[in-house]
Design a protein around this motif. Structure first.
Motif, PDB file in Angstrom:
ATOM      1  N   THR A  33       0.831  -1.210   0.000  1.00 47.66           N
ATOM      2  CA  THR A  33       0.000   0.000   0.000  1.00 47.66           C
ATOM      3  C   THR A  33       0.865   1.260   0.000  1.00 47.66           C
ATOM      4  O   THR A  33       0.593   2.214  -0.747  1.00 47.66           O
ATOM      5  N   GLN A  34       1.911   1.274   0.810  1.00 48.36           N
ATOM      6  CA  GLN A  34       2.797   2.442   0.857  1.00 48.36           C
ATOM      7  C   GLN A  34       3.551   2.622  -0.464  1.00 48.36           C
ATOM      8  O   GLN A  34       3.764   3.746  -0.924  1.00 48.36           O
ATOM      9  N   TYR A  35       3.921   1.521  -1.070  1.00 51.26           N
ATOM     10  CA  TYR A  35       4.599   1.569  -2.372  1.00 51.26           C
ATOM     11  C   TYR A  35       3.676   2.181  -3.427  1.00 51.26           C
ATOM     12  O   TYR A  35       4.071   3.077  -4.188  1.00 51.26           O
ATOM     13  N   VAL A  36       2.431   1.743  -3.449  1.00 51.68           N
ATOM     14  CA  VAL A  36       1.464   2.226  -4.446  1.00 51.68           C
ATOM     15  C   VAL A  36       1.104   3.694  -4.200  1.00 51.68           C
ATOM     16  O   VAL A  36       0.932   4.463  -5.149  1.00 51.68           O
ATOM     17  N   THR A  37       1.024   4.091  -2.930  1.00 46.93           N
ATOM     18  CA  THR A  37       0.579   5.449  -2.598  1.00 46.93           C
ATOM     19  C   THR A  37       1.751   6.428  -2.437  1.00 46.93           C
ATOM     20  O   THR A  37       1.528   7.593  -2.127  1.00 46.93           O
ATOM     21  N   TRP A  38       2.965   5.961  -2.630  1.00 44.00           N
ATOM     22  CA  TRP A  38       4.177   6.807  -2.567  1.00 44.00           C
ATOM     23  C   TRP A  38       4.341   7.477  -1.201  1.00 44.00           C
ATOM     24  O   TRP A  38       4.772   8.616  -1.090  1.00 44.00           O
ATOM     25  N   THR A  39       3.956   6.744  -0.141  1.00 44.07           N
ATOM     26  CA  THR A  39       4.038   7.320   1.209  1.00 44.07           C
ATOM     27  C   THR A  39       4.811   6.390   2.138  1.00 44.07           C
ATOM     28  O   THR A  39       4.964   5.200   1.862  1.00 44.07           O
ATOM     29  N   ASN A  40       5.260   6.962   3.230  1.00 46.55           N
ATOM     30  CA  ASN A  40       5.766   6.177   4.358  1.00 46.55           C
ATOM     31  C   ASN A  40       4.840   6.450   5.534  1.00 46.55           C
ATOM     32  O   ASN A  40       4.776   7.584   6.019  1.00 46.55           O
ATOM     33  N   ASP A  41       4.090   5.445   5.942  1.00 48.00           N
ATOM     34  CA  ASP A  41       3.152   5.603   7.063  1.00 48.00           C
ATOM     35  C   ASP A  41       3.949   5.492   8.367  1.00 48.00           C
ATOM     36  O   ASP A  41       4.359   4.407   8.774  1.00 48.00           O
ATOM     37  N   LYS A  42       4.146   6.647   9.005  1.00 45.32           N
ATOM     38  CA  LYS A  42       5.000   6.679  10.202  1.00 45.32           C
ATOM     39  C   LYS A  42       4.423   5.847  11.350  1.00 45.32           C
ATOM     40  O   LYS A  42       5.156   5.310  12.169  1.00 45.32           O
ATOM     41  N   SER A  43       3.079   5.734  11.389  1.00 45.81           N
ATOM     42  CA  SER A  43       2.465   4.951  12.476  1.00 45.81           C
ATOM     43  C   SER A  43       2.841   3.474  12.373  1.00 45.81           C
ATOM     44  O   SER A  43       2.777   2.733  13.354  1.00 45.81           O
ATOM     45  N   LEU A  44       3.241   3.035  11.180  1.00 43.67           N
ATOM     46  CA  LEU A  44       3.651   1.636  10.974  1.00 43.67           C
ATOM     47  C   LEU A  44       5.170   1.498  10.857  1.00 43.67           C
ATOM     48  O   LEU A  44       5.678   0.415  10.595  1.00 43.67           O
ATOM     49  N   GLY A  45       5.873   2.620  10.995  1.00 44.24           N
ATOM     50  CA  GLY A  45       7.332   2.582  10.855  1.00 44.24           C
ATOM     51  C   GLY A  45       7.792   2.681   9.411  1.00 44.24           C
ATOM     52  O   GLY A  45       8.927   2.336   9.082  1.00 44.24           O
ATOM     53  N   GLY A  46       6.888   3.152   8.542  1.00 41.69           N
ATOM     54  CA  GLY A  46       7.241   3.304   7.137  1.00 41.69           C
ATOM     55  C   GLY A  46       7.449   1.951   6.455  1.00 41.69           C
ATOM     56  O   GLY A  46       7.222   0.895   7.052  1.00 41.69           O
ATOM     57  N   ILE A  47       7.887   1.999   5.206  1.00 40.86           N
ATOM     58  CA  ILE A  47       8.109   0.754   4.458  1.00 40.86           C
ATOM     59  C   ILE A  47       9.170  -0.107   5.146  1.00 40.86           C
ATOM     60  O   ILE A  47       8.992  -1.317   5.294  1.00 40.86           O
ATOM     61  N   GLU A  48      10.247   0.515   5.579  1.00 37.42           N
ATOM     62  CA  GLU A  48      11.330  -0.263   6.228  1.00 37.42           C
ATOM     63  C   GLU A  48      10.841  -0.949   7.485  1.00 37.42           C
ATOM     64  O   GLU A  48      11.144  -2.124   7.728  1.00 37.42           O
ATOM     65  N   GLY A  49      10.067  -0.234   8.286  1.00 35.12           N
ATOM     66  CA  GLY A  49       9.534  -0.811   9.522  1.00 35.12           C
ATOM     67  C   GLY A  49       8.603  -1.986   9.237  1.00 35.12           C
ATOM     68  O   GLY A  49       8.650  -3.018   9.913  1.00 35.12           O
ATOM     69  N   CYS A  50       7.766  -1.832   8.212  1.00 34.14           N
ATOM     70  CA  CYS A  50       6.835  -2.910   7.850  1.00 34.14           C
ATOM     71  C   CYS A  50       7.569  -4.141   7.329  1.00 34.14           C
ATOM     72  O   CYS A  50       7.195  -5.275   7.647  1.00 34.14           O
ATOM     73  N   LEU A  51       8.610  -3.923   6.541  1.00 36.16           N
ATOM     74  CA  LEU A  51       9.387  -5.061   6.033  1.00 36.16           C
ATOM     75  C   LEU A  51      10.091  -5.799   7.172  1.00 36.16           C
ATOM     76  O   LEU A  51      10.168  -7.031   7.175  1.00 36.16           O
ATOM     77  N   SER A  52      10.583  -5.042   8.142  1.00 36.42           N
ATOM     78  CA  SER A  52      11.229  -5.679   9.315  1.00 36.42           C
ATOM     79  C   SER A  52      10.226  -6.547  10.066  1.00 36.42           C
ATOM     80  O   SER A  52      10.523  -7.693  10.423  1.00 36.42           O
TER      81      SER A  52
END
Length: 466
Positions: A33-52
């Motif tokens: 979702t973050q990749y498609v929307t070009w955002t980093n959702d800070k509440s989820l730790g962004g893309i890096e946080g979600c991948l971790s």
């Protein structure tokens, strides 16, 4: 962000993920979702946080490794040739895929990414399109195919890849409105401006923060040289897309292009200083390098003194001098090296590209280096050295092939401008005449362009003086 899909939700969507971890499935969804929307959702730790979190929840989840490695590769900032850690991650993904039962779709994802990693870009796109024939709502396959077609300058394929699946994206499917924006971009790049604008507007009516749909409309106004609508649209929508941190810098770049077109260089530099230059420091992406280099180079072509601004982009650009992942990157890195008069690193970039191009293997980009990448790079160097006739000799024969180095029509326009400037500055009467012909052509395709009008006035002055 809406409710994140668990194992059953992905299964119900016909996109089975081979993991028993609901957390891993949800973090896959959050990353996508973050990749498609070009955002980093800070509440989820962004893309890096979600991948971790994803890989912690299930370290053996193959599609988790596909999206993690895929996002690194698709960013074009590194490759398995350059990065041992990435190479090791890809080998781990391949080993995992062979050690567990996967769906056919998942196996194809692994195969496509392996092809992309080794530079076999056309083959990778064929596999992603194969996935989409059976699974038209596979967003990861759609997005990776779109990006890769873009890198190869395959505009029609980029458009048609999404055209084939568009009817399947009904409003109940998560992210469906974003497919309108994705489709609109391919339509715009193939000059279906009215259809593109209609779809992008539909996407924005559903979600006004769709930065990619905004981006399509920015392109349309740029290609039409419609400065009034372009400037109004960017100003009116800025608050909706400025927080899409992965694309905001690029949308500001488009905004600044209108000011360059208009001849309002101070306004362009204000946007550059406030929004484009800081992106090099904040996200350090290759897109930030491209936007910074292209903007400053265009301003210099217009005769604008950019001061020490090249110094802000050069530390990031220099890190990628020997990468040679995408020729489009190489040319923009070269712009920044020429901007700071770093002849040593310029020669290093050209030499390392020449070396790699001697044995390209199946690497799509390296195979294009001898006939396209190197002549284009050399043309920039010759122009910088004041060898204008030589610039035209290198650039004019390949002008119609430059589509193959990728990027958008708006991004590649810098090379058309370079050719015109070089021809205008030539001693040769034949090349001066060529400049006037190129300007007549440009004026016919993009009427009412102040930038073209300025260059026509310059050509008339050269003609009178000649």
């Amino acid at each position: 962000m809406g409710p994140l899909r668990d194992c059953k939700a992905w299964q119900d969507a016909g996109l089975v993920l081979s993991t028993t971890s609901n957390e891993a499935c949800k973090m896959f969804d959050a990353t996508l979702t973050q990749y498609v929307t070009w955002t980093n959702d800070k509440s989820l730790g962004g893309i890096e946080g979600c991948l971790s979190k994803l890989l912690a929840a299930d370290p053996t989840f193959t599609m988790g490794h596909v999206i993690a490695n895929g996002l690194v590769l698709i960013g074009t900032g590194t490759s398995v040739r350059l990065d041992k850690k990435l190479d090791s991650a890809m080998k781990k993904m391949m080993a995992l895929s062979e050690s567990q039962p996967l769906t056919e779709r998942e196996k194809l994802h692994v195969s496509a990414l392996d092809m992309f990693a080794s530079g076999r870009l056309p083959k990778a796109c064929n596999v992603w399109d194969q996935i989409l024939r059976d699974h038209p709502t596979d967003m990861l396959a759609l997005k990776f195919a779109q990006a890769t077609y873009f890198y190869m300058g395959c505009q029609t394929q980029m458009r048609d890849s999404v055209a084939r699946v568009y009817p399947y994206w009904t409003p109940d499917i998560p992210l469906s409105s974003y497919v309108k924006g994705i489709y609109s971009f391919g339509l715009m790049e193939t000059n279906y401006f009215d259809r593109a604008e209609k779809l992008a507007s539909e996407a924005l009516a559903i979600n006004q923060s769709d930065a990619w749909a905004v981006h399509t409309i920015a392109h349309i106004n740029e290609m039409k040289a419609d400065l009034k609508n372009g400037l109004t649209f960017m100003k009116q929508t800025e608050n909706n897309w400025k927080d899409c941190d992965m694309l905001a810098c690029h949308n500001y770049w488009h905004w600044a292009l209108y000011f360059i077109e208009k001849g309002d260089y101070e306004a362009a530099l204000t946007i550059y200083d406030s929004h484009i230059a800081p992106a090099c420091l904040s996200n350090g992406s290759m897109l930030a390098v491209l936007d910074n280099s292209s903007m400053l180079y265009r301003l210099q072509l217009e005769g604008v003194k950019v001061g020490d601004r090249w110094n802000e982009v050069i530390p990031l650009a220099k890190k990628h001098t020997k990468d040679h992942v995408w020729l489009f990157n190489d040319v923009h890195i070269l712009m920044s090296l020429l901007g700071v008069k770093d002849h040593k690193t310029t020669n290093e970039l050209l030499r390392t590209l020449q070396e790699l191009a001697k044995a390209p293997g199946e690497d799509h980009e390296l195979s294009l280096a001898p006939k396209l990448g190197l002549p284009l790079c050399q043309a920039l160097v010759e122009f910088d050295n004041g060898n204008y006739d030589k610039t035209v000799e290198l650039l004019y024969p390949v002008r119609y092939e430059l589509l193959q180095i990728g990027g958008s029509n708006a991004q590649r326009d810098v090379f058309s401008q370079l050719l015109i400037h070089a021809a205008l500055n030539c001693k040769s009467k034949a090349y001066q005449k060529l400049a006037r012909c190129l300007l007549t052509e440009r004026d016919g395709l993009r009427p009412n362009s102040p930038l073209t009008e300025r260059l026509i006035r310059k050509a008339s002055a050269v003609h009178v003086m000649g």
